[in-house]
Design an enzyme around this catalytic site. Structure first.
Site, short mmCIF file in Angstrom:
data_model
loop_
_atom_site.label_atom_id
_atom_site.label_comp_id
_atom_site.label_asym_id
_atom_site.label_seq_id
_atom_site.Cartn_x
_atom_site.Cartn_y
_atom_site.Cartn_z
N THR A 289 70.56 7.60 56.54
CA THR A 289 70.09 6.30 56.05
C THR A 289 68.57 6.30 56.04
OG1 THR A 289 69.71 5.21 58.20
CG2 THR A 289 71.97 5.23 57.34
N ASP A 290 67.97 5.33 55.39
CA ASP A 290 66.54 5.12 55.61
C ASP A 290 66.39 4.30 56.90
OD1 ASP A 290 63.83 5.21 55.40
OD2 ASP A 290 63.70 4.34 53.39
N TYR A 291 65.17 4.21 57.33
CA TYR A 291 64.80 3.60 58.60
C TYR A 291 65.50 2.25 58.85
CZ TYR A 291 61.14 3.70 62.24
OH TYR A 291 60.44 3.80 63.41
#
Ligand code: BGC
Length: 766
Positions: A289-291
Site C-alpha cells: 500500500t502507500d503510506y
C-alpha cells in the site's frame, strides 16, 4: 535514541534457525522457490505470517502519521516484513541482524527507499529525465541509482512512478514522465531494467516498485490525494499503459495509490489490484500500500479497523505500509471469519517470494557491505554520467536573436534565487542528497569560463517574498530568506546587470514547490521574481531566463518579453556544471517537453492527445470565436506544445513518405522522413511520429505518439528515420474494452513536435 534501542535489542542473542538451515540455491527456479517457501510457511505461526505483511517506516523520514514507533522492538518481535527509508548501511545492518538473529525463524527484512532519481548522485527529477527522450540515459540513471542505493543496504526502490499527469497544478507531476502513455511506457520499462538489471541476481540490482496504482495523477483539481473518477476507456487507453509496461518488464512489486478510483480506495479496489493487475496483466509480484492507505480507508468513509484490513487483503494487497492495520487486525479478522488463512497465506507467499528473488534467503546481508557504501557512492564516474544526462534534459523554449549560447568572454551577470543556491538543486524526493557537496550554478559558470570572462552575482530577490509561502516553496531559502526589501535586492541586481554584457536570471520554483503535497493554483512566476525580471529587461541588455520547475509552469508573459528561456527542471547534483555546459554551448540543448505548457492555468487540463471536437476553435486563433470551443479571454492553444524544444542548430524535415497507402490486416507499412541538420553546429534531434484513427467506433485522439528516435547530426548531415507501422500500433480499447485495430482511414504524422507535423493518409484493410 534510534541506535540505542537496537543495541539493546541486539544484545539479546538468538539463533538464526532458518538462515542456517536454508539451502543454497544455485539457480532461481520456481519449483525450488515454491518448495522452499512452502517449507518455511509450514513453520510459521499466524502471527509470524501477519508480521511479514507489515511494513513500518524507518525512523529517518516520515511523510504522514505512522501508527507505529520503536522500529527495533517491532522487528525483534517478528512484526515486520521489512522497513523503508532507513539511511545508511550501518542502520540497515543493525536491523537486519535483529531480524535474522533475534526472531524465531530469522526471516530477513526487505529494505525499501524512495530512490526516485538517484541516491547521493542525484539525476534530474523524473519529469526532467523524461524530457531527454533518451531511454539509454534513463536506464543508466536508474542503474547508477540502484548501484548507489544497494551500496547502502537498500534492495527495493519505490520507483518508477508512472502516473500519467495532465494537470501541472499537481506537484507530483515532477515525479513522473508527463502526459503521454506511449513515452511513459517506454520510460517505465527502461527504469525497471535499470533497477532490476539481470533480474536482481547481483548485489547491485534492486527490486522496482511501480507506483501509484492507479490513476493518482488524475486527482481532481490537481489537488494532491484528491478523488479520481474516470471512464474505463480512458483508464485503459490513457492511464494504464505505463503501469502495464512496467509489469511486463518484470517489476517485482507495485504500490497502490492514496486516491479512490470510482469511489473505492485503490488499496481496497479488487477490480484494480486483482482483476486488472494480476488477472489481465499477469503480475506475479507483491502489492504494497502507500503510506497508511489502509488506515485512510476510514477517512474515505469506506471501512475502518478489521474491516479495512480485510477489504484491502481481499482486494489483493499484500503489504501494509505504515498503518499497522494488518498487524493489529488480521488475527481477529481470521477469528471472525472476515478473511481466511488461505488469503493470508497468499499474501505472505508473495512477500517471501520477493525476498527469495532478491537472494535474501541465501544471504540476508547480500546488500549490506559497509566498504561498498564508502567506495561506490557519489563517484567521479557517476557524477560524470549525471552531468551528461542532466544536460540532455533542458528544454530550450525560446532563443530570439540567438542570445544563447553565451560566449565565454566579457562580463556576465548571474542573478536570481537559484543562482548561488545549493540546497534547492536536487529537486523533490532526494532523500540522500548531500547539497553541501554540490556545485552551485555560480560556481559552475565560473569554472566554465575560467579566466576568459567575469561572472558577476547578485541574488536579486527571494523565491516568493512572503515567509509563510516561502517555507513551502523552498524550506531552505525560508531559513536564510534575505530580509532586505524587494527594492534593495533589485537595486543590487541592477548594479551588476548594468556592468554586464548579458544577464542570466536563474528563477522559478524552489525544490519543494513541486513533489508530494505541493499542489499550486497559480503557476506563473511569483510576483517578486517577475519584478526582478522586468527590471532586468528594462536595462535593454540581453536576458536569458533559466526556469527551474518541477512541472509545466505558465510562462506566457515571459515568452513575449524575455529573449531566451531555457527550462532546466531540477537537474540534480551536477546541475551547476550541466547548465553551464548548455548555456556556454559545449552541449547543444536537445530536450523536448513531455507535458504541454499552457498559456493560463485556466486551460488545464490541456494535453496534446485530446479528442477531436464537433466545434473546435478555428486555426490561427486571433480572438474569441463564438459557438466554438475556446475562451473569451485566452487563446485556447498551448503556449509550448508536447514534444517541443529548440536546439542551437536547425533541423529540416523533408521527403516524408509511406511505403504503401494500404495496410493488410496482418501487414505492415513504413513511414520515412529525412531529417537534415541545416545549421552550422552538431546537435541532437528527437524525431516524433504520431498516428490518428480518422473514423472509429469511439472518437479517437487527434494525435497519439507512436514512435520516436533521438538522433545526432553533424552540420549538413541528413538521416532517414523510419517508423514501421503494424496493426498493433493502431489498436485501442473500444467501448467494450476490447483491444482492437479497426479497419479504415488513418493518418501518420512526423515532425519535431506534436504541432509542426506533416501528415500522410493510409488505409487499414479489413
Ligand atoms: C508517497 C509514496 C512514497 C511513500 C514512502 C508516500 O507518502 O506517496 O510515493 O513511496 O510515501 O515514502
Amino acid at each position: 535514541m534510534y541506535r540505542n534501542s537496537f543495541h539493546k535489542a541486539i544484545g539479546v542473542s538468538a539463533l538464526c534457525v532458518m538462515m542456517c538451515a536454508a539451502p543454497v540455491f544455485a539457480k532461481d527456479s520456481d519449483k525450488k522457490m515454491d518448495a522452499f517457501i512452502t517449507k518455511l510457511m509450514k513453520k510459521m505461526t499466524l502471527q509470524e505470517k501477519i508480521g511479514q505483511l507489515n511494513l513500518p517506516p524507518g525512523e529517518d523520514i516520515v511523510t504522514g502519521n505512522p501508527q507505529a514507533s520503536n522500529l527495533g522492538a517491532i522487528v525483534a518481535k517478528g512484526n515486520a516484513g521489512g522497513t523503508f527509508n532507513v539511511m545508511g548501511a550501518e542502520k540497515v545492518q543493525a536491523l537486519q541482524k535483529l531480524a535474522v538473529e533475534n526472531t524465531r525463524l530469522g526471516i530477513p527484512l526487505i529494505f525499501g527507499m524512495d530512490v526516485i532519481h538517484g541516491y547521493e548522485t542525484v539525476f534530474p527529477i523524473p519529469l526532467g529525465l523524461s524530457a531527454s527522450w533518451d531511454m539509454e540515459a534513463i536506464e543508466k540513471a536508474a542503474r547508477i541509482s540502484a548501484k548507489e542505493a544497494s551500496a547502502a543496504g537498500i534492495c527495493w526502490t519505490f520507483s518508477p512512478m508512472v502516473d500519467i499527469a495532465r494537470d501541472p497544478r499537481w506537484g507530483r507531476m515532477a515525479e513522473g514522465s508527463g502526459e503521454d502513455p506511449y513515452l511513459g511506457s517506454e520510460i517505465a520499462r527502461a527504469m525497471v531494467r535499470g533497477y532490476q538489471g539481470d533480474n536482481m541476481k547481483k548485489n547491485d540490482e534492486i527490486m522496482a516498485c511501480v507506483k501509484h496504482f492507479a490513476l493518482y495523477g488524475a486527482a481532481e483539481g490537481g489537488r494532491d490525494y484528491n478523488t479520481v473518477d474516470m471512464s474505463r476507456q480512458s483508464m485503459y487507453n490513457n492511464y494504464f499503459p505505463p503501469y502495464k509496461a512496467a509489469v511486463e518488464a518484470g517489476a517485482g512489486s507495485v504500490m497502490t495509490s492514496f486516491n479512490t478510483v470510482d469511489g473505492i480506495p485503490a488499496t481496497a479496489n479488487k477490480w484494480l489490484v486483482t482483476d486488472v493487475l494480476r488477472d489481465q496483466w499477469g503480475f506475479d509480484g507483491f502489492v504494497v500500500t502507500d503510506y497508511e492507505s489502509i488506515y485512510e480507508m476510514a477517512k474515505h468513509g469506506v471501512a475502518k479497523g478489521a474491516n479495512a484490513a480485510a477489504l484491502a487483503l481481499k482486494a489483493g494487497t499484500d503489504m501494509d505500509m505504515s498503518s499497522h492495520s494488518f498487524l493489529d487486525n488480521l488475527e481477529t479478522a481470521v477469528k471472525d471469519g472476515k478473511v481466511s488463512i488461505d488469503e493470508i497465506d497468499t499474501a505472505v507467499r508473495r512477500v517471501l517470494e520477493a525476498k527469495y528473488k532478491l537472494g535474501l534467503f541465501d544471504n540476508p546481508y547480500k546488500y549490506i557491505d559497509l566498504s561498498r557504501e564508502k567506495a561506490e557512492i557519489y563517484t567521479e564516474d557517476n557524477r560524470k554520467a549525471a552531468r551528461e544526462i542532466a544536460a540532455k534534459t533542458f528544454v530550450l523554449l525560446k532563443n530570439e536573436g540567438n542570445v544563447l549560447p553565451l560566449r565565454k568572454k566579457g562580463k556576465i551577470a548571474l542573478v536570481g534565487p537559484m543562482a548561488d543556491n545549493q540546497r534547492d538543486l536536487p529537486g523533490t524526493w532526494s532523500l540522500m542528497a548531500r547539497p553541501s557537496k554540490y556545485k552551485t550554478l555560480l560556481q559552475g559558470f565560473k569554472d566554465a569560463v575560467g579566466d576568459n570572462a567575469e561572472i558577476l552575482y547578485a541574488k536579486g530577490c527571494n523565491f516568493y517574498g512572503d515567509k509563510r509561502v516561502e517555507k513551502w516553496f523552498s524550506p531552505y531559502n525560508a531559513s536564510v530568506m534575505d530580509d532586505r526589501s524587494e527594492e534593495n535586492l533589485i537595486e543590487e541586481a541592477l548594479k551588476v546587470a548594468q556592468e554586464a554584457d548579458v544577464i542570466v536570471a536563474a528563477l522559478g520554483e524552489g525544490t519543494q514547490a513541486s513533489g508530494e503535497s505541493a499542489s499550486r493554483c497559480d503557476l506563473t512566476l511569483p510576483e517578486t521574481q517577475k519584478k526582478l525580471l522586468e527590471a532586468l529587461l528594462a536595462t535593454g541588455k540581453p536576458v536569458v531566463m533559466l526556469n527551474f520547475s518541477g512541472r509545466a509552469t505558465v510562462l506566457d508573459w515571459e515568452s513575449k518579453n524575455v529573449p531566451a528561456i531555457l527550462n532546466v527542471w531540477f537537474g540534480g547534483s551536477e546541475t551547476g556544471d550541466a547548465i553551464a555546459d548548455v548555456v556556454f554551448g559545449d552541449v547543444s540543448p536537445s530536450g523536448k517537453l513531455t507535458v504541454t505548457m499552457p498559456r493560463s492555468v485556466g486551460q488545464i487540463p490541456i494535453h496534446y492527445n485530446h479528442l477531436p471536437l464537433g466545434r473546435p476553435a478555428g486555426k490561427d486563433w486571433k480572438g474569441f470565436q463564438v459557438f466554438r470551443s475556446n475562451y473569451i479571454d485566452v487563446e485556447p492553444t498551448p503556449l509550448y506544445p508536447f514534444g517541443y524544444g529548440l536546439s542551437y542548430t536547425d533541423f529540416d524535415y523533408t521527403d516524408f513518405n509511406l511505403s504503401s497507402t494500404e495496410m493488410e490486416a496482418d501487414g505492415e507499412i513504413t513511414a520515412t522522413v529525412t531529417v537534415t541538420n541545416t545549421g552550422d553546429r552538431a546537435g541532437d534531434e528527437i524525431v516524433q511520429f504520431y498516428t490518428r484513427d480518422l473514423e472509429a467506433s469511439t472518437s479517437q485522439p487527434v494525435k497519439l505518439l507512436k514512435h520516436f528516435e533521438r538522433i545526432s547530426l553533424k552540420p549538413g548531415e541528413s538521416r532517414k528515420v523510419s517508423f514501421r507501422i503494424t496493426p498493433d500500433d493502431l489498436k485501442f480499447y473500444n467501448y467494450n474494452l476490447e483491444y482492437v485495430a479497426e479497419p479504415g482511414e488513418f493518418l501518420v504524422m512526423a515532425g519535431p513536435d506534436s504541432e509542426r507535423v506533416s501528415s500522410l493518409k493510409f488505409v487499414l484493410k479489413e
